[in-house]
Design a protein around this motif. Structure first.
Motif, PDB file in Angstrom:
ATOM      1  N   PRO A 246      16.196   9.321  47.450  1.00  0.00           N
ATOM      2  CA  PRO A 246      16.795   9.538  46.132  1.00  0.00           C
ATOM      3  C   PRO A 246      16.962  11.021  45.787  1.00  0.00           C
ATOM      4  CG  PRO A 246      14.543   8.760  45.896  1.00  0.00           C
ATOM      5  CD  PRO A 246      14.894   8.657  47.349  1.00  0.00           C
ATOM      6  N   VAL A 247      16.073  11.871  46.269  1.00  0.00           N
ATOM      7  CA  VAL A 247      16.198  13.301  45.975  1.00  0.00           C
ATOM      8  C   VAL A 247      17.437  13.876  46.658  1.00  0.00           C
ATOM      9  CG1 VAL A 247      15.082  15.547  46.264  1.00  0.00           C
ATOM     10  CG2 VAL A 247      13.717  13.545  45.632  1.00  0.00           C
ATOM     11  N   ALA A 248      17.703  13.446  47.876  1.00  0.00           N
ATOM     12  CA  ALA A 248      18.899  13.909  48.589  1.00  0.00           C
ATOM     13  C   ALA A 248      20.168  13.426  47.889  1.00  0.00           C
ATOM     14  CB  ALA A 248      18.873  13.422  50.033  1.00  0.00           C
ATOM     15  N   PHE A 249      20.144  12.193  47.370  1.00  0.00           N
ATOM     16  CA  PHE A 249      21.299  11.701  46.627  1.00  0.00           C
ATOM     17  C   PHE A 249      21.529  12.535  45.371  1.00  0.00           C
ATOM     18  CE2 PHE A 249      23.006   9.270  43.092  1.00  0.00           C
ATOM     19  CZ  PHE A 249      24.242   8.908  43.605  1.00  0.00           C
ATOM     20  N   ASP A 250      20.465  12.811  44.627  1.00  0.00           N
ATOM     21  CA  ASP A 250      20.608  13.601  43.402  1.00  0.00           C
ATOM     22  C   ASP A 250      21.159  14.989  43.707  1.00  0.00           C
ATOM     23  OD1 ASP A 250      19.638  11.515  41.879  1.00  0.00           O
ATOM     24  OD2 ASP A 250      17.567  12.260  41.883  1.00  0.00           O
ATOM     25  N   ARG A 251      20.665  15.609  44.773  1.00  0.00           N
ATOM     26  CA  ARG A 251      21.136  16.941  45.144  1.00  0.00           C
ATOM     27  C   ARG A 251      22.609  16.911  45.540  1.00  0.00           C
ATOM     28  NH1 ARG A 251      18.282  18.563  49.933  1.00  0.00           N
ATOM     29  NH2 ARG A 251      16.452  18.292  48.650  1.00  0.00           N
ATOM     30  N   ALA A 252      23.002  15.922  46.356  1.00  0.00           N
ATOM     31  CA  ALA A 252      24.398  15.818  46.792  1.00  0.00           C
ATOM     32  C   ALA A 252      25.311  15.510  45.610  1.00  0.00           C
ATOM     33  CB  ALA A 252      24.531  14.745  47.865  1.00  0.00           C
ATOM     34  N   ALA A 253      24.889  14.622  44.725  1.00  0.00           N
ATOM     35  CA  ALA A 253      25.701  14.291  43.552  1.00  0.00           C
ATOM     36  C   ALA A 253      25.866  15.506  42.647  1.00  0.00           C
ATOM     37  CB  ALA A 253      25.062  13.135  42.781  1.00  0.00           C
ATOM     38  N   ASP A 254      24.797  16.275  42.465  1.00  0.00           N
ATOM     39  CA  ASP A 254      24.891  17.479  41.641  1.00  0.00           C
ATOM     40  C   ASP A 254      25.856  18.491  42.230  1.00  0.00           C
ATOM     41  OD1 ASP A 254      23.097  16.416  39.853  1.00  0.00           O
ATOM     42  OD2 ASP A 254      21.368  17.540  40.630  1.00  0.00           O
ATOM     43  N   VAL A 255      25.837  18.645  43.540  1.00  0.00           N
ATOM     44  CA  VAL A 255      26.725  19.624  44.178  1.00  0.00           C
ATOM     45  C   VAL A 255      28.180  19.179  44.074  1.00  0.00           C
ATOM     46  CG1 VAL A 255      27.336  20.703  46.369  1.00  0.00           C
ATOM     47  CG2 VAL A 255      24.947  20.529  45.698  1.00  0.00           C
ATOM     48  N   VAL A 256      28.460  17.905  44.298  1.00  0.00           N
ATOM     49  CA  VAL A 256      29.846  17.424  44.190  1.00  0.00           C
ATOM     50  C   VAL A 256      30.323  17.538  42.742  1.00  0.00           C
ATOM     51  CG1 VAL A 256      31.362  15.423  44.451  1.00  0.00           C
ATOM     52  CG2 VAL A 256      29.665  15.922  46.207  1.00  0.00           C
ATOM     53  N   GLU A 257      29.460  17.212  41.783  1.00  0.00           N
ATOM     54  CA  GLU A 257      29.817  17.371  40.370  1.00  0.00           C
ATOM     55  C   GLU A 257      30.091  18.835  40.043  1.00  0.00           C
ATOM     56  OE1 GLU A 257      26.617  15.627  38.186  1.00  0.00           O
ATOM     57  OE2 GLU A 257      27.228  13.586  38.678  1.00  0.00           O
ATOM     58  N   ALA A 258      29.305  19.758  40.609  1.00  0.00           N
ATOM     59  CA  ALA A 258      29.515  21.186  40.366  1.00  0.00           C
ATOM     60  C   ALA A 258      30.854  21.648  40.957  1.00  0.00           C
ATOM     61  CB  ALA A 258      28.374  21.999  40.956  1.00  0.00           C
ATOM     62  N   TRP A 259      31.177  21.157  42.159  1.00  0.00           N
ATOM     63  CA  TRP A 259      32.479  21.485  42.754  1.00  0.00           C
ATOM     64  C   TRP A 259      33.604  20.995  41.859  1.00  0.00           C
ATOM     65  CZ3 TRP A 259      34.459  24.156  46.852  1.00  0.00           C
ATOM     66  CH2 TRP A 259      33.546  24.689  47.759  1.00  0.00           C
ATOM     67  N   ALA A 260      33.469  19.779  41.350  1.00  0.00           N
ATOM     68  CA  ALA A 260      34.516  19.212  40.494  1.00  0.00           C
ATOM     69  C   ALA A 260      34.655  20.021  39.206  1.00  0.00           C
ATOM     70  CB  ALA A 260      34.208  17.756  40.173  1.00  0.00           C
ATOM     71  N   ALA A 261      33.532  20.352  38.575  1.00  0.00           N
ATOM     72  CA  ALA A 261      33.594  21.103  37.328  1.00  0.00           C
ATOM     73  C   ALA A 261      34.181  22.498  37.545  1.00  0.00           C
ATOM     74  CB  ALA A 261      32.200  21.218  36.732  1.00  0.00           C
ATOM     75  N   GLU A 262      33.773  23.160  38.614  1.00  0.00           N
ATOM     76  CA  GLU A 262      34.259  24.506  38.894  1.00  0.00           C
ATOM     77  C   GLU A 262      35.759  24.529  39.208  1.00  0.00           C
ATOM     78  OE1 GLU A 262      33.849  28.621  39.317  1.00  0.00           O
ATOM     79  OE2 GLU A 262      32.307  27.196  38.699  1.00  0.00           O
ATOM     80  N   ASN A 263      36.213  23.585  39.989  1.00  0.00           N
ATOM     81  CA  ASN A 263      37.612  23.607  40.422  1.00  0.00           C
ATOM     82  C   ASN A 263      38.562  23.007  39.401  1.00  0.00           C
ATOM     83  OD1 ASN A 263      37.654  24.846  43.146  1.00  0.00           O
ATOM     84  ND2 ASN A 263      36.088  23.297  43.480  1.00  0.00           N
ATOM     85  N   ARG A 264      38.100  22.173  38.504  1.00  0.00           N
ATOM     86  CA  ARG A 264      38.973  21.694  37.434  1.00  0.00           C
ATOM     87  C   ARG A 264      39.195  22.781  36.407  1.00  0.00           C
ATOM     88  NH1 ARG A 264      35.673  17.207  37.264  1.00  0.00           N
ATOM     89  NH2 ARG A 264      34.976  17.857  35.219  1.00  0.00           N
ATOM     90  N   ARG A 265      38.213  23.683  36.243  1.00  0.00           N
ATOM     91  CA  ARG A 265      38.377  24.812  35.319  1.00  0.00           C
ATOM     92  C   ARG A 265      39.386  25.815  35.848  1.00  0.00           C
ATOM     93  NH1 ARG A 265      32.355  26.434  33.997  1.00  0.00           N
ATOM     94  NH2 ARG A 265      32.387  26.324  36.226  1.00  0.00           N
ATOM     95  N   GLY A 266      39.279  26.092  37.168  1.00  0.00           N
ATOM     96  CA  GLY A 266      40.086  27.161  37.751  1.00  0.00           C
ATOM     97  C   GLY A 266      41.357  26.703  38.237  1.00  0.00           C
TER      98      GLY A 266
END
Length: 184
Positions: free
Chosen positions: A164-184
């Motif tokens: 579950p920790v690996a899932f949370d980390r991977a989900a957070d990173v994909v969410e961060a990529w989405a948030a960063e690239n939708r802004r820019g």
């Protein structure tokens, strides 16, 4: 022989100042390591392929070359299937999000992504028809509803079952990529 698709970029674990600490954000990368279930199944496939390829050599030497060729093609198909199994997953870059499946790869530009979020829902256990309660990383697109789109990652997939920790980390990173690239 290095297998770059087996490794994930670990720089996101050490850099706290940015969600996207990559030198080359245009390069496609998987933000997590393949899980032990996926690697184990691929290793068993490669072990089977070694026996099949050895049998192809023996058949070609003792029997007919055409029979050996058929068995050789079967062995190479097993190797290709095992390597494709290791490539499966979610990949991200500045250009978009890529879901690599066993037979098909789909790329979605960030402009078509409305949101990426973690939700509680019934998920398929190891990709089988049986469902269990778990978490999923849901993708909401501009042209489809969230129910029509299969989840990107789940807690009960080959990569994250029992991690579950690996899932949370991977989900957070994909969410961060989405948030960063939708802004820019």
């Amino acid at each position: 022989m290095p297998l770059p698709f087996l490794t994930a970029d670990r720089s996101f674990e050490t850099a706290a100042e940015s969600a996207l600490p990559y030198a080359d954000p245009d390069h496609w990368r998987r933000p997590y390591r393949p899980g032990p279930w996926r690697v184990g199944v691929a290793a068993l496939g490669l072990l089977l392929a070694s026996f099949v390829l050895f049998a192809a050599v023996l058949i070609a030497l003792t029997g007919s070359a055409s029979s050996g060729g058929v068995v050789l093609v079967v062995g190479l198909a097993i190797v290709a299937s095992s390597l494709r199994l290791l490539r499966m997953g979610v990949w991200v870059s500045r250009r978009g999000l890529r879901r690599t499946g066993f037979l098909m790869t789909r790329t979605m530009p960030w402009a078509r992504v409305v949101s990426v979020r973690t939700v509680q829902q019934p998920v398929r256990w190891l990709g089988l028809p049986r469902t269990v309660q778990g978490q999923a990383l849901a993708l909401v697109r501009k042209d489809r509803s969230a129910e029509d789109t299969p989840p990107l990652l789940t807690t009960h997939s080959l990569d994250f079952l029992g991690r579950p920790v690996a899932f949370d980390r991977a989900a957070d990173v994909v969410e961060a990529w989405a948030a960063e690239n939708r802004r820019g």
